[in-house]
Design a protein around this motif. Structure first.
Motif, PDB file in Angstrom:
ATOM      1  N   TYR A  96      19.003  12.483  23.344  1.00 29.75           N
ATOM      2  CA  TYR A  96      17.853  13.138  22.746  1.00 29.75           C
ATOM      3  C   TYR A  96      16.691  13.039  23.729  1.00 29.75           C
ATOM      4  CZ  TYR A  96      20.445  12.021  18.487  1.00 29.75           C
ATOM      5  OH  TYR A  96      21.400  11.889  17.538  1.00 29.75           O
ATOM      6  N   ALA A  97      16.081  14.146  24.001  1.00 31.35           N
ATOM      7  CA  ALA A  97      14.914  14.115  24.895  1.00 31.35           C
ATOM      8  C   ALA A  97      13.655  14.312  24.073  1.00 31.35           C
ATOM      9  CB  ALA A  97      15.018  15.216  25.935  1.00 31.35           C
ATOM     10  N   PHE A  98      12.621  13.595  24.401  1.00 28.01           N
ATOM     11  CA  PHE A  98      11.381  13.660  23.644  1.00 28.01           C
ATOM     12  C   PHE A  98      10.207  13.923  24.569  1.00 28.01           C
ATOM     13  CE2 PHE A  98      14.340  11.240  21.245  1.00 28.01           C
ATOM     14  CZ  PHE A  98      14.154  11.676  19.950  1.00 28.01           C
ATOM     15  N   LYS A  99       9.481  14.943  24.257  1.00 32.62           N
ATOM     16  CA  LYS A  99       8.211  15.168  24.956  1.00 32.62           C
ATOM     17  C   LYS A  99       7.139  14.870  23.926  1.00 32.62           C
ATOM     18  CE  LYS A  99       9.355  18.499  28.540  1.00 32.62           C
ATOM     19  NZ  LYS A  99       9.252  17.570  29.675  1.00 32.62           N
ATOM     20  N   LEU A 100       6.474  13.818  24.092  1.00 35.44           N
ATOM     21  CA  LEU A 100       5.636  13.287  23.016  1.00 35.44           C
ATOM     22  C   LEU A 100       4.187  13.192  23.461  1.00 35.44           C
ATOM     23  CD1 LEU A 100       8.160  10.532  22.071  1.00 35.44           C
ATOM     24  CD2 LEU A 100       7.661  12.553  20.740  1.00 35.44           C
ATOM     25  N   ARG A 101       3.606  14.329  23.702  1.00 36.60           N
ATOM     26  CA  ARG A 101       2.238  14.302  24.213  1.00 36.60           C
ATOM     27  C   ARG A 101       1.261  14.768  23.160  1.00 36.60           C
ATOM     28  NH1 ARG A 101       0.788  13.092  28.814  1.00 36.60           N
ATOM     29  NH2 ARG A 101       2.236  12.688  30.461  1.00 36.60           N
ATOM     30  N   SER A 102       0.099  14.170  23.175  1.00 34.15           N
ATOM     31  CA  SER A 102      -0.953  14.608  22.265  1.00 34.15           C
ATOM     32  C   SER A 102      -1.766  15.719  22.886  1.00 34.15           C
ATOM     33  CB  SER A 102      -1.881  13.442  21.957  1.00 34.15           C
ATOM     34  OG  SER A 102      -2.598  13.125  23.134  1.00 34.15           O
ATOM     35  N   GLY A 103      -1.539  15.981  24.158  1.00 34.72           N
ATOM     36  CA  GLY A 103      -2.365  16.942  24.865  1.00 34.72           C
ATOM     37  C   GLY A 103      -3.454  16.272  25.671  1.00 34.72           C
ATOM     38  N   ARG A 104      -3.627  14.986  25.517  1.00 33.86           N
ATOM     39  CA  ARG A 104      -4.622  14.261  26.316  1.00 33.86           C
ATOM     40  C   ARG A 104      -3.873  13.500  27.412  1.00 33.86           C
ATOM     41  NH1 ARG A 104      -8.601  10.851  22.777  1.00 33.86           N
ATOM     42  NH2 ARG A 104     -10.055  11.287  24.455  1.00 33.86           N
ATOM     43  N   SER A 105      -4.320  13.661  28.640  1.00 38.16           N
ATOM     44  CA  SER A 105      -3.599  13.048  29.762  1.00 38.16           C
ATOM     45  C   SER A 105      -3.820  11.528  29.763  1.00 38.16           C
ATOM     46  CB  SER A 105      -4.085  13.630  31.083  1.00 38.16           C
ATOM     47  OG  SER A 105      -5.393  13.152  31.351  1.00 38.16           O
ATOM     48  N   ASP A 106      -2.915  10.840  30.469  1.00 43.67           N
ATOM     49  CA  ASP A 106      -3.057   9.388  30.629  1.00 43.67           C
ATOM     50  C   ASP A 106      -4.430   9.052  31.218  1.00 43.67           C
ATOM     51  OD1 ASP A 106      -0.410   9.550  29.918  1.00 43.67           O
ATOM     52  OD2 ASP A 106       0.372   8.522  31.692  1.00 43.67           O
ATOM     53  N   MET A 107      -4.856   9.853  32.190  1.00 43.62           N
ATOM     54  CA  MET A 107      -6.148   9.587  32.852  1.00 43.62           C
ATOM     55  C   MET A 107      -7.318   9.757  31.886  1.00 43.62           C
ATOM     56  SD  MET A 107      -5.912   8.450  35.878  1.00 43.62           S
ATOM     57  CE  MET A 107      -7.674   8.526  36.169  1.00 43.62           C
ATOM     58  N   GLU A 108      -7.258  10.831  31.086  1.00 46.64           N
ATOM     59  CA  GLU A 108      -8.352  11.064  30.128  1.00 46.64           C
ATOM     60  C   GLU A 108      -8.448   9.885  29.152  1.00 46.64           C
ATOM     61  OE1 GLU A 108      -7.895  14.629  27.799  1.00 46.64           O
ATOM     62  OE2 GLU A 108      -9.601  14.104  26.504  1.00 46.64           O
ATOM     63  N   LEU A 109      -7.301   9.447  28.674  1.00 45.03           N
ATOM     64  CA  LEU A 109      -7.287   8.332  27.720  1.00 45.03           C
ATOM     65  C   LEU A 109      -7.756   7.035  28.382  1.00 45.03           C
ATOM     66  CD1 LEU A 109      -3.899   9.310  26.094  1.00 45.03           C
ATOM     67  CD2 LEU A 109      -6.097   9.288  24.906  1.00 45.03           C
ATOM     68  N   HIS A 110      -7.340   6.851  29.633  1.00 48.21           N
ATOM     69  CA  HIS A 110      -7.639   5.587  30.323  1.00 48.21           C
ATOM     70  C   HIS A 110      -9.138   5.472  30.636  1.00 48.21           C
ATOM     71  CE1 HIS A 110      -5.765   2.070  31.954  1.00 48.21           C
ATOM     72  NE2 HIS A 110      -6.185   2.264  33.195  1.00 48.21           N
ATOM     73  N   VAL A 111      -9.750   6.547  31.099  1.00 42.38           N
ATOM     74  CA  VAL A 111     -11.192   6.446  31.408  1.00 42.38           C
ATOM     75  C   VAL A 111     -12.000   6.350  30.115  1.00 42.38           C
ATOM     76  CG1 VAL A 111     -10.961   7.639  33.637  1.00 42.38           C
ATOM     77  CG2 VAL A 111     -11.682   8.936  31.635  1.00 42.38           C
ATOM     78  N   ASN A 112     -11.567   7.020  29.057  1.00 40.74           N
ATOM     79  CA  ASN A 112     -12.278   6.869  27.775  1.00 40.74           C
ATOM     80  C   ASN A 112     -12.193   5.435  27.280  1.00 40.74           C
ATOM     81  OD1 ASN A 112     -13.638   9.211  26.344  1.00 40.74           O
ATOM     82  ND2 ASN A 112     -11.822  10.212  27.202  1.00 40.74           N
ATOM     83  N   ASN A 113     -11.042   4.833  27.465  1.00 41.40           N
ATOM     84  CA  ASN A 113     -10.893   3.432  27.070  1.00 41.40           C
ATOM     85  C   ASN A 113     -11.834   2.533  27.872  1.00 41.40           C
ATOM     86  OD1 ASN A 113      -8.905   0.800  27.985  1.00 41.40           O
ATOM     87  ND2 ASN A 113      -9.369   1.082  25.801  1.00 41.40           N
ATOM     88  N   PHE A 114     -11.980   2.829  29.170  1.00 40.96           N
ATOM     89  CA  PHE A 114     -12.932   2.070  30.011  1.00 40.96           C
ATOM     90  C   PHE A 114     -14.346   2.210  29.455  1.00 40.96           C
ATOM     91  CE2 PHE A 114     -15.495   2.126  34.135  1.00 40.96           C
ATOM     92  CZ  PHE A 114     -15.557   0.750  34.243  1.00 40.96           C
ATOM     93  N   LEU A 115     -14.755   3.431  29.153  1.00 42.84           N
ATOM     94  CA  LEU A 115     -16.118   3.652  28.640  1.00 42.84           C
ATOM     95  C   LEU A 115     -16.298   2.977  27.281  1.00 42.84           C
ATOM     96  CD1 LEU A 115     -16.519   7.405  29.701  1.00 42.84           C
ATOM     97  CD2 LEU A 115     -17.427   5.391  30.872  1.00 42.84           C
ATOM     98  N   ASP A 116     -15.273   3.084  26.425  1.00 41.75           N
ATOM     99  CA  ASP A 116     -15.330   2.376  25.131  1.00 41.75           C
ATOM    100  C   ASP A 116     -15.625   0.890  25.357  1.00 41.75           C
ATOM    101  OD1 ASP A 116     -14.559   4.713  23.860  1.00 41.75           O
ATOM    102  OD2 ASP A 116     -12.476   4.077  23.527  1.00 41.75           O
TER     103      ASP A 116
END
Ligand SMILES: NC(=O)c1ccc[n+]([C@@H]2O[C@H](COP(=O)([O-])OP(=O)(O)OC[C@H]3O[C@@H](n4cnc5c(N)ncnc54)[C@H](O)[C@@H]3O)[C@@H](O)[C@H]2O)c1
Length: 439
Positions: A351-371
């Motif tokens: 089974y292959a899964f593409k499980l993206r929310s549409g937000r890239s790893d980078m977008e999530l990671h920098v937002n987490n830094f700012l948080d």
């Protein structure tokens, strides 16, 4: 218990999920109002440093007030881009020490080559700034320790640039692996096969290009003539500045092995091999062909890299394979695939899964830094996590460079057991008047 597509989704928490994976933001009691825009600067803006800066600015939660690079062509080009694309006009610097005197700065992105990370990150923290430092945390074991100690001493937020720690694919996968659906996870195999890992073509030394402060590029590294094959981007193939595919990619992928079992302990036993066996017309010191086997209590992690080629297991040039009792999961940054074990030991349909929310790893990671700058919480890839996986990578390189076959580490003494050659590689020698920071 059978492994089905439905149970797979349920166990991973992805049936009903979940856009974004950043840790909860504790705004209450934070140091600054959350609508404050963070004033950010970048050191080293040719490639990844600028990429991180742009992601940060795209959030609308920050403004760039300072940019630093020792190559004036890079600095002017990036400044012009920033003005055109984002309407921002930061102050420009060649010398990071001048930039760190800018009291407007709240946070600094360190996007310089690895041999500079320790000085850039520690001095930024000492000057009162939070830091997003690219991976690997530093270019030696001791420098990793100094950055972690500085974060503690100065109470700064440090996000290490291992963006997979914030990514959807990996968070969903960690939930699934920990659900127990596949039984015990006993082995993880990680690999990175990239053509660039064989180094750049050999070219003659030249004079230093106009506008480059080469002394400030070399910094604590030994004196050397200028050569394009050791400069921008290519420095990663030379021990004085980087650690080859091992520190370039292993820190990303091996981290996904450690995370699966929440391992935060330093490595104790590693064995392996590293050599240059092909493409000998290319310029490099780091190894095109290298493996490391990390032995943990109930867990094996195996790393392999092949520079100069792009083919790898499962048709992937890089990836992570999790071997569990009832199935194997293979993951990269795009998706993961489950290969369940059949009742008779055969392999059932994958089974292959593409499980993206549409937000890239980078977008999530920098937002987490700012948080975390607001909340003072630990970021998703804290300095401790970045340090730990960097140690795994450095052990692999120390092992290969000393041709030791295997190494044992005494964590309380921060020394390798009975291996003087390996111990000499823990603390780097600094040159050109630079000193290891006193933390
Ligand atoms: N997280 C990721 O996915 C990812 C991807 C690529 C690179 N990286 C990391 O980012 C870092 C930079 O890599 P890169 O590919 O951008 O390298 P690069 O050589 O393309 O860029 C580095 C820049 O730093 C500048 N620089 C060097 N010394 C400096 C100093 N003393 N002060 C100011 N600027 C200085 C150089 O002139 C250059 O412009 C490395 O640590 C690398 O491992 C991370």
């Amino acid at each position: 218990m059978g492994v089905s597509r439905r149970s797979f989704l349920k166990a991973s928490g992805l049936g009903y999920l979940v856009l974004g994976t950043s840790s909860a933001v504790a705004w209450a009691g934070s140091e600054r109002p959350t609508n404050d825009r963070i004033r950010v600067g970048v050191i080293g803006c040719r490639n990844k440093g600028y990429n991180v800066l742009r992601e940060i600015l795209r959030t609308g939660r920050a403004v760039c007030v300072a940019m630093c690079d020792v190559d004036n062509e890079v600095l002017q080009r990036r400044a012009a881009e920033l003005k055109k694309d984002m309407g921002q006009t930061p102050k420009l610097y060649v010398d990071f020490r001048k930039m760190l005197e800018n009291r407007e700065l709240d946070a600094v992105v360190v996007g310089s080559p690895d041999h500079w990370h320790c000085l850039h990150a520690v001095y930024a923290m000492e000057a009162g700034m939070d830091v997003y430092v690219e991976k690997p945390l530093a270019n030696s074991i001791h420098e990793c320790n100094l950055i972690a100690a500085a974060a503690e001493r100065y109470g700064r937020v440090v996000q290490v640039g291992q963006q997979q720690r914030s990514g959807d694919v990996w968070n969903g996968l960690m939930n699934y692996l920990r659900s127990g659906e596949l039984g015990e996870l006993r082995r993880v195999n990680c690999w990175a096969n990239f053509a660039y890992g064989a180094g750049a073509p050999r070219v003659p030394d030249t004079s230093v290009p106009e506008g480059v402060d080469f002394g400030l590029w070399l910094g604590p590294a030994p004196e050397r003539s200028f050569n394009a094959s050791r400069f921008h981007g290519n420095w990663r193939h030379f021990w004085d500045y980087g650690g080859g595919l091992m520190t370039d990619w292993e820190v990303h992928l091996l981290d996904m092995a450690l995370w699966a079992k929440n391992i935060t302990a330093e490595p104790t036993n590693v064995s392996g091999f590293g050599k240059n066996l092909s493409g000998l017309d290319r310029d490099r010191e780091t190894y095109d062909t290298q493996s490391a086997l990390y032995e943990l209590d109930d867990f094996l992690i195996y790393w392999q890299q092949n520079g100069g080629v792009e083919r790898g297991p499962y048709g992937k040039s890089y990836g992570v394979e999790y071997v569990c009792d009832r199935g194997t999961v293979v993951a990269d940054r795009e998706d993961w695939t489950l290969y369940p074990e059949g009742k008779d030991g055969s392999t059932e349909q994958a089974y292959a899964f593409k499980l993206r929310s549409g937000r890239s790893d980078m977008e999530l990671h920098v937002n987490n830094f700012l948080d975390c700058i607001h909340s003072r919480n630990k970021p998703n890839c804290s300095v401790e996590l970045g340090r730990n996986v960097a140690l795994y990578a450095h052990f692999g390189n120390v092992l290969a460079r000393t041709d030791s076959g295997s190494l044992r580490w005494n964590a309380s003494q921060q020394q390798f057991v009975a291996n003087a050659a390996a111990n000499r590689m823990i603390v780097p020698e600094y040159h050109h008047g630079w000193k290891l920071p006193d933390v």
